[in-house]
Design a protein around this motif. Structure first.
Motif, short mmCIF file in Angstrom:
data_model
loop_
_atom_site.label_atom_id
_atom_site.label_comp_id
_atom_site.label_asym_id
_atom_site.label_seq_id
_atom_site.Cartn_x
_atom_site.Cartn_y
_atom_site.Cartn_z
N SER A 4 0.81 -1.23 -0.10
CA SER A 4 0.05 -0.16 -0.01
C SER A 4 0.74 1.45 0.20
O SER A 4 0.57 2.39 -0.64
CB SER A 4 -0.84 -0.07 1.23
OG SER A 4 -1.90 -0.93 1.16
N ASP A 24 -5.24 -1.11 -5.44
CA ASP A 24 -4.67 -1.64 -4.15
C ASP A 24 -5.61 -2.69 -3.39
O ASP A 24 -6.62 -2.33 -3.03
CB ASP A 24 -4.45 -0.37 -3.22
CG ASP A 24 -3.63 -0.89 -1.93
OD1 ASP A 24 -3.31 -2.18 -1.77
OD2 ASP A 24 -3.52 -0.22 -1.05
N GLU A 25 -5.41 -3.88 -3.70
CA GLU A 25 -6.22 -5.04 -3.38
C GLU A 25 -7.77 -4.67 -3.73
O GLU A 25 -8.35 -4.66 -2.73
CB GLU A 25 -5.85 -5.31 -1.89
CG GLU A 25 -4.51 -5.53 -1.65
CD GLU A 25 -4.36 -6.18 -0.29
OE1 GLU A 25 -5.09 -7.09 0.21
OE2 GLU A 25 -3.36 -6.20 0.25
MG LIG Z 1 -2.41 -2.70 2.03
#
Ligand SMILES: [Mg+2]
Ligand SMILES: Nc1ncnc2c1ncn2[C@@H]1O[C@H](COP(=O)(O)OP(=O)(O)OP(=O)(O)O)[C@@H](O)[C@H]1O
Lengths: 302, 349, 336
Positions: free
Chosen positions: C57, C182-183
């Motif tokens: 992240s 991000d994911e």
């Molecule tokens: Mg993360």
């Protein structure tokens, strides 16, 4: 993985429940409040007292300053339902007109405190670092001073007293609790993903604060402000009672209680009890409404 | 692998408690100075807005220049900064701090040292405060336990309603109404039927020197009312939280009786926030003492302020309140420190 | 297909650890990202994979400019994003957008969908004239498969998958070339994960987007990525075309990660040798000397303590791998 799926399912369910519910936190709180008898009763009292403050002639046609001295200290009767005071003024009219000072002081002081507290709290929470250190220390110092004692010192220095000197004292001394609360909720909100998302779009600090952070951080401050309204009504009365709030040609519940009290021993308890009842009901209404608002806005309790 | 500075600290071996105490003491100094400065500044602005309290001493009379100057010297308002609006009068503040450090807190309008006044009036206020704190703890904790043992019960409801009332109704109203109902009505009736002195003392409308404790009980109840409500609520919430805690369940599972579990385990932990609150409630107590002592005509420190406010002796108000704030801050410091020493579990950072 | 849209060079981000209230002194640093190099080409998807806390992240935040790097360069169209300020930065930001992990927290609960998707236009008014914005928002919603009629609804009136679509619509508003995800699906139900990934792929084809796609397990990335980079404690330890990584991993950590991917065919399940890593991930504030993975590696030797392995092609690895003893090990022969 199953944990994740489960949490998604439960979150999904709450999202679906949301569709049947309503549009926002405030709408939810509003529905919740309407189902609380205490909140409704408090709101009714507040509306009544506010109408006394704004339009006293709706409530009485008698002039509270028109005082035939021969009527001094009459006990309650059909003509004077609250009786009269030692000067012969109609006590009911005085009690109605007494609401104005309380409401003005409470409203203006709370607005100022809200403004100062929100600005300080926002600056401290949003910018952090040394800004936060300086402002938080300052709030700590003000916090260390018992509110009424501070007001006592300031007001006892002044020779002429008015609603505005009281407001000034309250605003100068009253902002730290609000600043602390706003700071805490700004801190909790500013790292939320949606704020980060707006930041990554290039949003200005002002936009982040006023469009994203404040609307989501305002609830606790509004609850406290509601309770503060009650506190300030009480504090104004206390200071007027002590003789450094408003002064006699003005009409205020605090003054009425102070003067009425000296006739209590000689058998005129109504001079004490009527203004005391109005004052207590008003303070109680604000505090109960604040409590109800807190419960309604707290999703944990729902 | 620690960064710079870590090595230097190793030699000292400061315990977390020691570090906490040091930090708390370090914080105390600026807070104290800050609070004193705010008081000083409030006073300065008051004078700048409104003129000299020294002038007020003469009432309607116009004093001669030399009389006025003498009075100004007495009050310490002879500095020209008091005539310049917005000037914080820092030199006066520093001077005042120096005087305070030497135990000189100024004089009242009759030029008696405030410290002497305080010493004269302190014992009765100390008695009143002691009674009030006892009442706050006894009644407050009992009510809180009654309510907290079974949430939603009748007692819970009674405590909730009455504490809300106590929080909401200003202390001078509580005082005035108590005085009316218990002092004037009930008290005169007691006198009428010839009740013993102790009883009439308990329900007296004012302080009686022949009943130095009994006649303070009713004022102490009034004074304690606000903090009592907070104490009851705190006890209730933390008791309820603790009763849900794991260790209570474990203790119950081990076969301890409910009374023992509540009494020994849950209650002891529930009292921690109550004790911390004592420090805060002490501030309310001081402000409340001004009103309560005024109503019941008690000649303590609060009564001193009450009287000074009523007669417009601003200088006395400022000096006495300064001392009260000092005492308040010191008490809070002591409570914090005791608390840290007694309860190893609190977070020290 | 070979023009580079984003290049990251030696990127580091150290979060200082401080002590003291008044006089803050630095007592160390969390090396969240510690020397990362990446290249992203037009229309390509680069998968970034690693355990929780390895700095994914942070890397994403650096690339989109939410965090300032401690050192290193982020080159977009030849310009260094890390050095830009003011209006140049604002303009550059339009080109790189972010899709966040949690659709439940990434949308402001007090704004309507129309306001959320339209906010990029308010921040960058030069992109679309005011009169045109509402229409554009409607188009964006349609593009991600939502009804434009929902424009006045609030986020909580949507399901998780729908919310993530709103987040994607917001990211697309300024017509960026690069989207950092991000994911983006890890908070979603499995069946919905596939829908969102398909949507992302469709958008990539239609709009010619380049993706950096972050995930913490390899199975999600596999489907969508052209190339994959595996991260461990702030560093990339192996990178290559997806078949190279999936079929011929050479770094022990990548092999371990792959061996943990569930095997779809139950009859083959026993045939695979699963590698179970021992110990915990070391703290990024105090990473091991030499090779960062050595504390959990079964191949670790003296040299791993002393010398940090570079991310290069090696004797045992046809693609860059940061292991002194890089070699193939057939961990997933059973899956393909
Ligand atoms: Mg993360
Ligand atoms: N603002 C910050 N200040 C200090 N340390 C931070 C900060 N942000 C991240 N870190 C640290 O940096 C490291 C990497 O964090 P990051 O969020 O990038 O991990 P991640 O790979 O995204 O993990 P996850 O899969 O859980 O999302 C962590 O050790 C984290 O504690």
């Amino acid at each position: 993985m199953t944990e994740q799926v489960e949490s998604v399912i439960s979150a999904d369910r709450s999202a679906q429940a949301g569709i049947e519910r309503s549009a926002s936190l405030w709408a939810d709180a509003w529905r919740d409040l309407r189902r609380r008898p205490v909140a409704i009763a408090s709101a009714v009292v507040i509306v009544l007292v506010s109408s006394m403050a704004a339009f006293p002639w709706l409530w009485t046609r008698t002039d509270p300053r028109d005082c035939p001295i021969q009527l001094s200290k009459a006990t309650p009767s059909a003509a004077h339902i609250f009786g009269t005071n030692e000067l012969g003024c109609d006590y009911y009219a005085m009690t109605i007109y007494g609401a104005r000072a309380s409401i003005i002081v409470a409203l203006v002081s709370t607005s100022l405190v809200l403004l100062v507290g929100a600005l300080v709290g926002m600056a401290a929470g949003f910018y952090g670092g040394w800004v936060d250190s300086v402002l938080s220390r300052l709030a700590d110092i003000f916090f260390a001073l018992p509110f009424l004692l501070g007001a006592l010192v300031f007001l006892s220095m002044l020779r002429s007293h008015s609603v505005w000197t009281i407001v000034l004292a309250f605003a100068v001394l009253g902002w730290p609790p609000l600043a602390r609360i706003v700071r805490a909720s700004v801190l909790a909100t500013k790292n939320m993903d949606y704020v980060q998302a707006a930041r990554s779009l290039g949003a200005s600090d002002r936009r982040l604060l006023f469009r994203h952070i404040l609307p989501n951080a305002a609830a606790p401050a509004i609850v406290v402000a509601t309770i503060l309204l009650g506190t300030y009504v009480a504090s104004e009365a206390t200071l007027s009672y002590l003789g450094i709030g408003l002064q006699p040609p003005e009409i205020s519940w605090g003054i009425m209680i102070a003067q009425g009290q000296s006739y209590v021993t000689s058998g005129y308890p109504h001079l004490l009890l009527f203004p005391a009842a109005f004052l207590s009901a008003t303070v109680l209404a604000f505090i109960l409404l604040g409590d109800a608002l807190r419960d309604a806005l707290d999703p944990k309790l729902r | 692998m620690g960064g710079p500075g870590a090595g230097g600290l190793k030699g000292l071996e400061v315990t977390p408690l020691g570090r906490y105490l040091a930090r708390r003491l370090l914080q105390f100094v600026p807070t104290l100075l800050g609070a004193l400065f705010i008081l000083h500044y409030l006073m300065t602005v008051g004078i700048q807005l409104n003129g000299d309290p020294a002038r007020a001493v003469f009432g309607d009379r116009t004093p001669s220049q030399s009389q006025l100057q003498a009075m100004q010297r007495v009050f310490g308002t002879d500095d020209p900064c008091f005539e310049q609006a917005g000037n914080p009068c820092l030199t006066v503040f520093v001077h005042r701090l120096e005087n305070m450090a030497q135990g000189d807190f100024g004089v009242d309008s009759r030029e008696r040292p405030v410290v002497t006044l305080i010493a004269e009036h302190a014992p009765i206020t100390a008695r009143l405060a002691l009674l009030a704190i006892l009442i706050e703890l006894l009644v407050g904790v009992t009510a809180g336990v009654l309510a907290g043992l079974r949430g939603g019960s009748f007692w819970d409801y009674v405590v909730k309603v009455s504490t809300t009332m106590l929080v909401a109704i200003p202390i001078f109203v509580v005082g005035a109404v108590t005085q009316l109902v218990l002092g004037v009505e009930f008290g005169s009736w007691l006198k009428g039927v010839g009740a013993p002195d102790l009883l009439t003392g308990l329900f007296s409308i004012a302080y009686r020197t022949d009943q130095p404790w009994a006649s303070l009980v009713m004022p102490a109840f009034v004074l304690a009312s606000l903090s009592l409500a907070t104490t009851a609520r705190l006890t209730r919430t933390s008791l309820m939280e603790n009763l849900r805690g794991d260790y209570v369940r474990t203790a119950t599972a081990k076969g301890l009786t409910r009374n023992r579990v509540v009494g020994v385990h849950a209650l002891r932990n529930s009292l921690i926030p109550v004790i911390t609150n004592l420090g805060i409630s002490f501030g309310n107590l001081l402000a409340g003492a001004v009103v309560t002592e005024g109503i019941f005509n008690i000649r303590g420190i609060g009564g001193l302020v009450f009287g000074a406010v009523a007669t417009g002796e601003a200088a006395t108000v400022v000096s006495v309140v300064t001392i009260l704030v000092l005492v308040y801050l010191l008490c809070n410091l002591i409570i914090d420190v005791l608390y840290a020493v007694l309860d190893p579990r609190i977070r020290l950072d | 297909m070979s023009d580079v849209v984003l290049e990251v060079r030696d990127l580091t981000k150290h979060f200082p650890l401080t002590k003291g209230i008044v006089f803050k002194r630095q007592v160390g640093a969390v090396r969240a990202v510690d020397g990362v190099n990446l290249t992203l080409r037009r229309g390509e998807t680069l998968g970034v994979v690693g355990e929780s806390g390895c700095g994914k992240s942070t890397l994403a935040k650096l690339i989109i400019g939410l965090e300032k790097p401690t050192s290193g360069e982020i080159l977009v169209q030849g310009q260094n994003l890390a050095r830009m300020r003011g209006s140049a930065l604002r303009r550059a930001r339009r080109n790189i957008q972010l899709v966040m992990q949690d659709p439940y927290t990434s949308l402001n609960p007090r704004m309507t969908v129309g306001d959320i998707v339209g906010e990029p236009f308010q921040i960058h008014p030069e992109v679309a004239p005011r009169s045109d914005r509402r229409r554009r928002v409607g188009e964006l919603l349609e593009l991600v498969g939502l009804s434009p009629d929902h424009i006045n609804r609030y986020p909580h009136q949507f399901s998780g998958g729908q919310r993530q679509r709103i987040g994607i619509a917001r990211a697309l508003a300024l017509r960026p070339e690069i989207i950092v995800c991000d994911e983006p699906v890890s908070a979603l139900d499995l069946s919905i994960q596939a829908q969102v990934i398909n949507l992302l792929e469709r958008l990539q084809e239609e709009l010619g987007l380049s993706y950096i796609f972050i995930a913490h397990d390899l199975s999600v990335v596999r489907h969508i990525s052209d190339r994959v980079a595996v991260m461990y404690l702030g560093k990339i330890i192996e990178t290559g075309v997806d078949t190279e990584i999936y079929d011929h991993p050479t770094h022990p950590y990548a092999q371990a990660l792959l061996s943990a991917v569930p095997v779809p065919d139950p009859t083959l399940r026993g045939l695979r040798d699963q590698i179970i890593l021992e110990g915990d991930v070391p703290s990024p504030a105090n990473p091991p000397s030499g090779c960062r993975f050595r504390t959990r590696c079964w191949k670790a030797r003296e040299v791993c303590v002393e010398q940090e392995p570079a991310l290069v092609e090696r004797e045992g690895s046809a693609h860059p791998s940061a292991c002194h003893f890089a070699e193939e090990r057939d961990v997933v022969h059973a899956t393909d």
